[in-house]
Design an enzyme around this catalytic site. Structure first.
Site, PDB file in Angstrom:
ATOM      1  N   VAL A 163      -4.782  -9.705   4.740  1.00 23.65           N
ATOM      2  CA  VAL A 163      -4.060  -8.626   4.066  1.00 23.65           C
ATOM      3  C   VAL A 163      -5.157  -7.811   3.372  1.00 23.65           C
ATOM      4  O   VAL A 163      -5.795  -8.283   2.445  1.00 23.65           O
ATOM      5  CB  VAL A 163      -3.055  -9.158   3.032  1.00 23.65           C
ATOM      6  CG1 VAL A 163      -2.582  -8.044   2.121  1.00 23.65           C
ATOM      7  CG2 VAL A 163      -1.853  -9.785   3.735  1.00 23.65           C
ATOM      8  N   PRO A 164      -5.420  -6.577   3.846  1.00 24.22           N
ATOM      9  CA  PRO A 164      -6.630  -5.865   3.402  1.00 24.22           C
ATOM     10  C   PRO A 164      -6.494  -5.234   2.019  1.00 24.22           C
ATOM     11  O   PRO A 164      -6.475  -4.014   1.882  1.00 24.22           O
ATOM     12  CB  PRO A 164      -6.820  -4.811   4.487  1.00 24.22           C
ATOM     13  CG  PRO A 164      -5.437  -4.520   4.959  1.00 24.22           C
ATOM     14  CD  PRO A 164      -4.647  -5.796   4.822  1.00 24.22           C
ATOM     15  N   CYS A 165      -6.434  -6.070   0.995  1.00 25.32           N
ATOM     16  CA  CYS A 165      -6.329  -5.526  -0.357  1.00 25.32           C
ATOM     17  C   CYS A 165      -7.624  -4.805  -0.741  1.00 25.32           C
ATOM     18  O   CYS A 165      -7.646  -4.034  -1.702  1.00 25.32           O
ATOM     19  CB  CYS A 165      -5.983  -6.610  -1.364  1.00 25.32           C
ATOM     20  SG  CYS A 165      -7.148  -7.966  -1.387  1.00 25.32           S
ATOM     21  N   HIS A 166      -8.688  -5.023   0.051  1.00 28.57           N
ATOM     22  CA  HIS A 166      -9.935  -4.288  -0.226  1.00 28.57           C
ATOM     23  C   HIS A 166      -9.791  -2.801   0.080  1.00 28.57           C
ATOM     24  O   HIS A 166     -10.620  -2.002  -0.302  1.00 28.57           O
ATOM     25  CB  HIS A 166     -11.098  -4.892   0.575  1.00 28.57           C
ATOM     26  CG  HIS A 166     -10.876  -4.877   2.062  1.00 28.57           C
ATOM     27  ND1 HIS A 166     -10.196  -5.876   2.729  1.00 28.57           N
ATOM     28  CD2 HIS A 166     -11.227  -3.972   3.012  1.00 28.57           C
ATOM     29  CE1 HIS A 166     -10.150  -5.595   4.022  1.00 28.57           C
ATOM     30  NE2 HIS A 166     -10.769  -4.437   4.225  1.00 28.57           N
ATOM     31  N   ARG A 167      -8.725  -2.435   0.803  1.00 26.10           N
ATOM     32  CA  ARG A 167      -8.500  -1.012   1.115  1.00 26.10           C
ATOM     33  C   ARG A 167      -7.659  -0.323   0.055  1.00 26.10           C
ATOM     34  O   ARG A 167      -7.207   0.797   0.259  1.00 26.10           O
ATOM     35  CB  ARG A 167      -7.850  -0.874   2.495  1.00 26.10           C
ATOM     36  CG  ARG A 167      -8.774  -1.344   3.617  1.00 26.10           C
ATOM     37  CD  ARG A 167      -8.130  -1.264   4.974  1.00 26.10           C
ATOM     38  NE  ARG A 167      -8.918  -2.045   5.924  1.00 26.10           N
ATOM     39  CZ  ARG A 167      -8.456  -2.628   7.018  1.00 26.10           C
ATOM     40  NH1 ARG A 167      -7.166  -2.496   7.319  1.00 26.10           N
ATOM     41  NH2 ARG A 167      -9.235  -3.336   7.814  1.00 26.10           N
TER      42      ARG A 167
END
Lengths: 264, 222
Positions: A163-167
């Site tokens: 889940v790309p929470c870095h985006r």
């Protein structure tokens, strides 16, 4: 001639003796498959080794250090170490990290709130090489005022990278915190995805929150792929959606910029 | 080698006290599963893994395939239980129910192998599968026990060659120790039919063992 010991009694006894002990891997395999236990294994990525936990329902955890003990404590499930991820899962994660959103990776997010799961599902919509502010997620899931709660939920993301929470970046355009080993890792991952975190922060500092295209009169988030090919002579930076609207620009239907972005 | 020198002497079929204990445990287990499936499922696996694996091994004759079949059977059981309401779980007779599941999986597996053109499991002594390797620290086991095990596995290989219907009946009745009423439930056939199949199956096994012995002796004298 030898007597064959095949009279009824001995035959039945011999057959009864054909009971065997199940292999020791059987019970753990079953429990993992139905999601009552997890396995954990190491995976190498752009930010170094990661530990991935999974079971038959999906991936249940990702951390930068071996978190078997804390994972077991949090989920209440036994955690068995494994040598490697199953091939299919490892390939799927590789492809997803390479930006292929068509790859399906099942997630096991039992025990987390509906709100958190909504936030994480929405983060999955952000394409590789793009970022959105917290306020965008809040608006998209119909909770425009829950910007801070969105930030908290992203901080609790049990499966970072997948889940790309870095985006998801801060509303003021700075990169912000990252649960998987701190903000430096976030910059590394975004750079690996083709972004320039320093340039992004510099532009945000100049007040460039949105970019409009003078030939189409459409305004986008700065990293939206539809806006990326505009000629530089057509680039019009805006501080807010209100400013863009006043100038006659309409919001992009793909990246859906929101005004919440300038409120905080 | 002296065949028959290894007496299979645990002869009398012990009245299955274990069986009644299992019945009790199963009643409690079913009640626990009805109350909290996730909390009690591991106990179900622990209590039934040896028998499901044994059934699968004696049906399929291959440890790897048997392990997969037993694992699939538990996973199916879990998924089914997750959809059953409490009363249905509480009234479930776990032993025949689980036996049915694993047996069906063994059947589809055999069918799939046959469709793929693999050697069909048939009543054919010449082509009987090799006995399972006896996988234990050989040195620590008395020769007599070793030999008895080898004999057992040889017989098991012959059992694996019986026609499926008879094999299933013999395996469930004598390897697993199901009662005839349970057997009838598990196989979905009348009690009289399964009784006949068990007897016929044992008779076929006896014939198979006897001709295998004869064959071996002929080979040694030849």
């Amino acid at each position: 001639m030898t007597t064959y010991r095949t009279d009824d009694a001995s035959l039945e006894a011999a057959v009864a003796d054909m009971t065997v002990t199940a292999p020791s891997a059987l019970a753990p395999n079953v429990l993992v498959e139905v999601g009552l236990a997890d396995r954990i294994a190491r995976l190498d990525t752009v930010i170094g080794p990661l530990y991935v936990a999974w079971n038959g329902r999906g991936v249940s955890g990702v951390e930068s250090a071996d978190f078997a003990a804390s994972h077991a404590a949090r989920t209440g499930r036994p955690v068995f170490p494994a040598d490697a991820l199953p091939d299919r899962l490892a390939r799927a994660i590789d492809r997803r990290l390479a930006g292929d959103r068509r790859v399906r990776i099942d997630l096991d997010l039992r025990g987390h709130s509906e709100f958190e799961q909504d936030v994480w599902r929405k983060a999955l919509d952000i394409p590789r090489g793009e970022v959105r502010p917290y306020g965008w997620i809040a608006a998209e899931i119909g909770r425009p005022k829950a910007v801070r709660a969105v930030g908290t939920a992203l901080g609790h993301n049990p499966v970072p990278l997948i889940v790309p929470c870095h985006r998801v970046v801060r509303t003021d355009g700075t990169i912000g915190q990252y649960s998987l080993g701190g903000p430096e890792n976030k910059r590394t991952i975004l750079a690996a995805e083709g972004l320039d975190p320093d340039a992004m922060e510099a532009a945000a500092k100049r007040g460039e929150r949105l970019i409009g295209c003078a030939s189409t009169n459409i305004v986008c988030w700065p990293t939206c792929w539809t806006g990326r090919h505009m000629l530089s002579k057509n680039r019009r930076p805006f501080r807010s959606l209100a400013e863009a609207s006043a100038a006659g620009y309409r919001p992009c239907k793909v990246c859906r910029p929101v005004s919440g972005a300038v409120a905080a | 080698m002296e065949r028959g020198g290894v007496p299979l002497r645990h002869a009398t079929v012990a009245p299955r006290r274990v069986f009644y204990e299992v019945m009790d445990t199963d009643g409690r287990l079913a009640a626990d599963l009805a109350r909290d499936l996730d909390a009690s499922f591991e106990a179900l696996v622990i209590a039934h893994q040896d028998r499901l694996f044994s059934i699968a091994l004696r049906m399929l004759g291959d440890r790897g395939a048997a392990e997969e079949a037993a694992q699939d059977a538990f996973v199916r059981a879990y998924k089914a239980l997750a959809t059953y309401d409490r009363d249905r779980i509480r009234e479930l007779r776990l032993r025949p129910w689980l036996a049915t599941i694993v047996l069906n999986l063994c059947r589809t597996r055999v069918a799939r192998l046959a469709a793929r053109g693999a050697a069909p499991l048939s009543f054919d002594l010449e082509a009987s599968p090799l006995p399972e390797p006896v996988a234990t620290d050989a040195a620590s086991i008395p020769a007599a026990v070793m030999e008895r095990r080898a004999e057992r596995e040889r017989w098991a290989a012959l059992l694996a060659c019986l026609p499926p219907a008879y094999r299933a009946a013999v395996v469930l009745r004598h390897v697993d120790g199901l009662s005839y009423p349970e057997l009838a439930t598990a196989l979905g056939r009348p009690e009289g039919t399964v009784k006949a199949q068990v007897h016929r199956g044992l008779a076929m096994l006896r014939t198979a063992i006897e001709s295998s012995d004869r064959l071996e002796r002929q080979e040694m004298t030849a």
